[in-house]
Design an enzyme around this catalytic site. Structure first.
Site, PDB file in Angstrom:
ATOM      1  N   GLY A   1       0.805  -1.221   0.000  1.00 23.88           N
ATOM      2  CA  GLY A   1       0.000   0.000   0.000  1.00 23.88           C
ATOM      3  C   GLY A   1       0.840   1.273   0.000  1.00 23.88           C
ATOM      4  N   GLY A   2       2.072   1.167  -0.492  1.00 21.09           N
ATOM      5  CA  GLY A   2       2.916   2.354  -0.594  1.00 21.09           C
ATOM      6  C   GLY A   2       3.468   2.847   0.739  1.00 21.09           C
TER       7      GLY A   2
ATOM      8  N   LEU B   1      13.047   5.308 -10.347  1.00 22.87           N
ATOM      9  CA  LEU B   1      12.884   5.494 -11.797  1.00 22.87           C
ATOM     10  C   LEU B   1      12.065   6.756 -12.044  1.00 22.87           C
ATOM     11  CD1 LEU B   1      12.150   1.775 -12.760  1.00 22.87           C
ATOM     12  CD2 LEU B   1      14.333   2.980 -12.870  1.00 22.87           C
TER      13      LEU B   1
ATOM     14  N   GLU C   1      16.182   1.000  -3.864  1.00 19.98           N
ATOM     15  CA  GLU C   1      16.130   0.876  -5.331  1.00 19.98           C
ATOM     16  C   GLU C   1      16.430   2.214  -5.960  1.00 19.98           C
ATOM     17  OE1 GLU C   1      12.202  -0.547  -6.369  1.00 19.98           O
ATOM     18  OE2 GLU C   1      12.760  -2.616  -5.939  1.00 19.98           O
ATOM     19  N   LYS C   2      16.924   2.149  -7.170  1.00 18.69           N
ATOM     20  CA  LYS C   2      17.036   3.375  -7.956  1.00 18.69           C
ATOM     21  C   LYS C   2      15.606   3.867  -8.153  1.00 18.69           C
ATOM     22  CE  LYS C   2      19.058   5.774 -11.622  1.00 18.69           C
ATOM     23  NZ  LYS C   2      19.310   6.925 -10.744  1.00 18.69           N
TER      24      LYS C   2
ATOM     25  N   ASN D   1       2.238 -10.197  -6.039  1.00 22.76           N
ATOM     26  CA  ASN D   1       1.091 -10.331  -5.144  1.00 22.76           C
ATOM     27  C   ASN D   1       0.551 -11.748  -5.257  1.00 22.76           C
ATOM     28  OD1 ASN D   1       0.933  -7.685  -4.032  1.00 22.76           O
ATOM     29  ND2 ASN D   1       0.256  -6.980  -6.036  1.00 22.76           N
TER      30      ASN D   1
ATOM     31  N   ARG E   1      -2.160 -13.331  -4.579  1.00 21.51           N
ATOM     32  CA  ARG E   1      -3.619 -13.385  -4.345  1.00 21.51           C
ATOM     33  C   ARG E   1      -4.310 -12.853  -5.588  1.00 21.51           C
ATOM     34  NH1 ARG E   1      -4.353  -7.989  -4.204  1.00 21.51           N
ATOM     35  NH2 ARG E   1      -2.673  -6.777  -3.263  1.00 21.51           N
TER      36      ARG E   1
ATOM     37  N   HIS F   1       3.473   1.475 -14.662  1.00 30.22           N
ATOM     38  CA  HIS F   1       3.305   0.294 -13.812  1.00 30.22           C
ATOM     39  C   HIS F   1       2.577  -0.748 -14.659  1.00 30.22           C
ATOM     40  CE1 HIS F   1       2.050  -1.811  -9.927  1.00 30.22           C
ATOM     41  NE2 HIS F   1       1.318  -2.391 -10.862  1.00 30.22           N
TER      42      HIS F   1
END
Ligand code: ADP
Length: 445
Positions: free
Chosen positions: A164-165, A203, A200-201, A289, A291, A208
């Site tokens: 969820g960010g 981007l 992570e780099k 994910n 699910r 997405h």
């Protein structure tokens, strides 16, 4: 095949699963909190059990209550749906220990992919491209500095247990690193009780893109093409489409085949989604994910295949009903997630529905548990409906979407319907020219 399934969820996704069960001749058991006694998923199910008070931790996340409901109703299997218990490996384990089938992957695979550091290492070893960054967890600020020096700024600090960010922070320069690193760890600790982070780099302008997959217990795995979920606000998807307007046929076939091979090599059972960022012709795996996903609907619309049915079949030990070459992609599909929120401030707007009219006609699907007079409780997710539209071409799909959004009436509460009407009339959306930042820029965030 199972005779009776307990659906451990609520709202539109509980209905979605109930519908698949019904068509398969499987009886359903709904569970609900006291706040959901009048909910549509309870009304439609063959049986229902009240499992606790409104707060999710006391009801939809209450493992003993769910297992007790399964035992007293004598079900064969439990479907966790989306959110709540769906990616909880301990729950999956307990379900199986109590003699029920878990409609999802093995607890080992849930655990492996739930830890994003392990997930990245696993898929990298199996041949998937990942975002450049730390080789694993980054336990100290000094190590964070080293990683950032190697990958170059901007960098993203992400929670290993992320979702969820949450626990995700960007550092644009060395000067911002310390604060971003500490904030990410603090947020991760608060949200997941685990402050491990990796890097992570960051981007710049990716899309997405995610691939829908399914594997069975007979060594088969197939993909159902990709979905473009770049239109996000605060890392939450708002509109999704399939296929992606940013990919060509060769790129599509290639990423699908690679992802399906990884699932096959893992011996993965059930539906799953591999999420990638895509920039300058390159794919970078970010997470899997384990699910069903909210936006599985658009893959169903372009393939005509009921993914929940396939998911239940493989959980029952049956082989997949489709070979890869039998999965034919037709036309284009778009989904709008409609939330009970103010379309400008995004403040939740629970309350009683006064007037409900869902659009219809060829190629229009509305997945929603709403009805006129229904009282949206304030305790749960604000998504109240998914409008899913299919057309022979992207253009036809967009014309149909516009017409469907015009028809849709949800009265009594604020909804994000006006926001969707605005987004789909923008030339960037019409032309398919958008990336993961487009929506927030459009909203002036
Ligand atoms: P979560 O599990 O919290 O949703 P993800 O890893 O799936 O986290 O990332 C969520 C979103 O954050 C992505 O869809 C993308 O918009 C953004 N994001 C994640 N990783 C990167 C990255 N390396 N560079 C730029 N944006 C990223």
């Amino acid at each position: 095949m199972f005779e009776k399934i307990l659906i451990a969820n609520r709202g539109e996704i509980a209905l979605r699963i109930h519908r698949a069960c019904r068509e398969m001749g499987i009886h359903t058991v709904a569970i609900h909190s006291t706040a959901d006694a009048d909910a549509m998923h309870v009304r439609l199910a063959d049986e229902s059990v009240c499992i606790g008070p409104p707060a999710a931790r006391d009801s939809y996340l209450n493992i003993p209550a769910i297992l007790t409901a399964a035992a007293i109703t004598g079900v064969d299997a439990i479907h966790p749906g989306i959110g709540f218990m769906s990616e909880n490996a301990n729950f999956a384990e307990m379900v199986e220990e109590h003699g029920f089938a878990f409609i999802g992957p093995t607890p080992e695979h849930i655990r492996m992919m739930g830890d994003k550091v392990t997930a990245k290492k696993t898929v990298k070893a199996l041949g998937l491209p990942t975002v450049p960054g730390s080789a694993g967890a980054v336990p100290t600020l000094e190590e964070a500095r080293e990683v950032a020096k190697e990958t170059g700024y901007p960098v993203l600090i992400k929670a290993s247990a992320g979702g969820g960010g949450k626990g995700m922070k960007v550092a644009n320069s060395e000067g911002e690193l310390e604060e971003a690193y500490k904030l990410a760890r603090g947020e991760a600790r608060a949200a997941f009780g685990n402050d491990e982070v990796y890097m992570e780099k960051y981007l710049g302008r990716p899309r997405h893109i995610e691939v829908q997959l399914i594997g069975d217990t007979h060594g088969n795995a197939v993909h159902f093409g990709e979905r473009d979920c770049s239109l996000q606000r605060r890392h939450q998807k708002v509109i999704e489409e399939a296929p992606s307007p940013g990919l060509n046929a060769d790129e599509r076939a290639e990423i699908g085949a690679i992802a399906a091979k990884v699932v096959r090599d893992m011996g993965y059972r059930g539906v799953g989604t591999m999420e990638f960022l895509y920039e300058n012709g390159q794919f970078y795996f970010i997470e899997m994910n384990t699910r069903l996903q909210i936006e599985h609907t658009i893959s169903e619309m372009i393939t005509g295949i009921d993914l929940v049915r396939e998911q239940i079949r493989v959980a029952a030990g049956l082989p997949l009903s489709y070979k890869q070459e039998e999965i034919v992609f037709t036309g284009h599909a778009i989904e709008c997630r409609i939330n009970a929120e103010n379309p400008e401030t995004f403040l939740p707007s629970p309350g009683t529905i006064k007037g409900f009219h869902a659009p219809g006609g060829l190629g229009v699907r509305v997945d929603s548990a709403l009805y006129d007079g229904y009282k949206i409780p304030p305790y749960y997710d604000s998504m109240i409906a998914k409008l899913v539209v299919h057309g022979a071409s992207r253009n036809e799909c967009m014309l149909r979407l516009r017409r469907s959004l015009e028809e849709f009436v949800i009265g009594g509460v604020d909804t994000t319907l006006p926001l969707h009407r605005r987004i789909i009339s923008q030339s960037d959306f019409i032309n398919g020219h958008y990336d993961i930042h487009w929506l927030e820029e459009f909203l002036g965030l």
